[in-house]
Motif scaffolding. Sequence first.
Motif, mmCIF file in Angstrom:
data_model
loop_
_atom_site.group_PDB
_atom_site.id
_atom_site.type_symbol
_atom_site.label_atom_id
_atom_site.label_comp_id
_atom_site.label_asym_id
_atom_site.label_seq_id
_atom_site.Cartn_x
_atom_site.Cartn_y
_atom_site.Cartn_z
ATOM 1 N N ILE A 14 -2.145 10.286 -9.510
ATOM 2 C CA ILE A 14 -1.986 9.637 -10.815
ATOM 3 C C ILE A 14 -1.346 8.262 -10.629
ATOM 4 O O ILE A 14 -1.784 7.269 -11.223
ATOM 5 C CB ILE A 14 -1.134 10.512 -11.772
ATOM 6 N N THR A 69 -3.870 5.844 -9.234
ATOM 7 C CA THR A 69 -4.864 5.477 -10.245
ATOM 8 C C THR A 69 -4.280 4.458 -11.222
ATOM 9 O O THR A 69 -4.909 3.435 -11.518
ATOM 10 C CB THR A 69 -5.344 6.728 -11.013
ATOM 11 N N VAL A 88 -12.538 3.046 -11.451
ATOM 12 C CA VAL A 88 -12.352 4.296 -12.199
ATOM 13 C C VAL A 88 -13.343 4.282 -13.361
ATOM 14 O O VAL A 88 -13.879 3.231 -13.714
ATOM 15 C CB VAL A 88 -10.904 4.450 -12.753
ATOM 16 N N LYS A 136 -13.279 6.960 -19.009
ATOM 17 C CA LYS A 136 -12.569 8.170 -19.443
ATOM 18 C C LYS A 136 -11.207 8.252 -18.744
ATOM 19 O O LYS A 136 -10.195 8.593 -19.376
ATOM 20 C CB LYS A 136 -13.427 9.398 -19.138
ATOM 21 N N THR A 137 -11.195 7.930 -17.462
ATOM 22 C CA THR A 137 -9.937 7.940 -16.709
ATOM 23 C C THR A 137 -8.979 6.898 -17.272
ATOM 24 O O THR A 137 -7.784 7.153 -17.436
ATOM 25 C CB THR A 137 -10.200 7.677 -15.212
ATOM 26 N N MET A 144 -7.256 8.097 -20.305
ATOM 27 C CA MET A 144 -6.261 9.159 -20.075
ATOM 28 C C MET A 144 -4.846 8.575 -20.037
ATOM 29 O O MET A 144 -3.870 9.250 -20.374
ATOM 30 C CB MET A 144 -6.546 9.878 -18.752
ATOM 31 N N TYR A 145 -4.749 7.301 -19.619
ATOM 32 C CA TYR A 145 -3.435 6.688 -19.420
ATOM 33 C C TYR A 145 -3.097 5.586 -20.412
ATOM 34 O O TYR A 145 -1.919 5.329 -20.669
ATOM 35 C CB TYR A 145 -3.334 6.127 -17.999
#
Length: 197
Positions: free
Chosen positions: A12, A15, A46, A49-50, A53-54
């Motif tokens: 994480i 990323t 990335v 969607k990734t 997520m953040y």
Amino acid sequence: MKKEIKKADRRIGKTKQSIRDAFLSLLIEKPIAQITVKELAERANVNRKTFYMYYANIHDILDKTENEIIEQLLDLLKDCRFFDQDFDVYAFFLSLNGLIGEDFKLYQQLVYANSNTQFFVKVKQIMKSTIMQYYCDSFPINQEMFQLYTEFAASGIMAMYIEWFTINSTMTLEEMAKAAADITMQGFQMFIQKTSY
């Protein structure tokens, strides 16, 4: 179990770092309003969607990055015992340099992007209010005049660091810390001696 959690936390972290690095590199190339999630995700390698997520959007990255830096600055002021009588300004600037050194690329890109003046204004305001709080609580001084001194000092400190990055100075951060400490303390001590009542 703990090993898997640590591995996931590292992934994480990598990323998010990749997204932040991609964002900062794009910020140098163009204004934030022209950066899209699609191109940012592609540069960070990335998928969108990734990204979501953040972060809620492009501005969310900037806000979270700014907030992290501001939290680190406040922690630094606390760790250096800014509000104690034996506060060492030079040690504070050395610690600030250490903080910059930990993520030199981030600070360098924020300066080079030159579109992030709001961040520098926020940092300056924190420095200003912290200086005001310390001295106003500690010495009987002319508040209005001191506010001007504080504005000058906080703006000057920010300007010194920005200039240092911009001109690719040969001066070390340690030399700059010494100069900033001398300028800051001599100015405030002179003001306090002249205006205390």
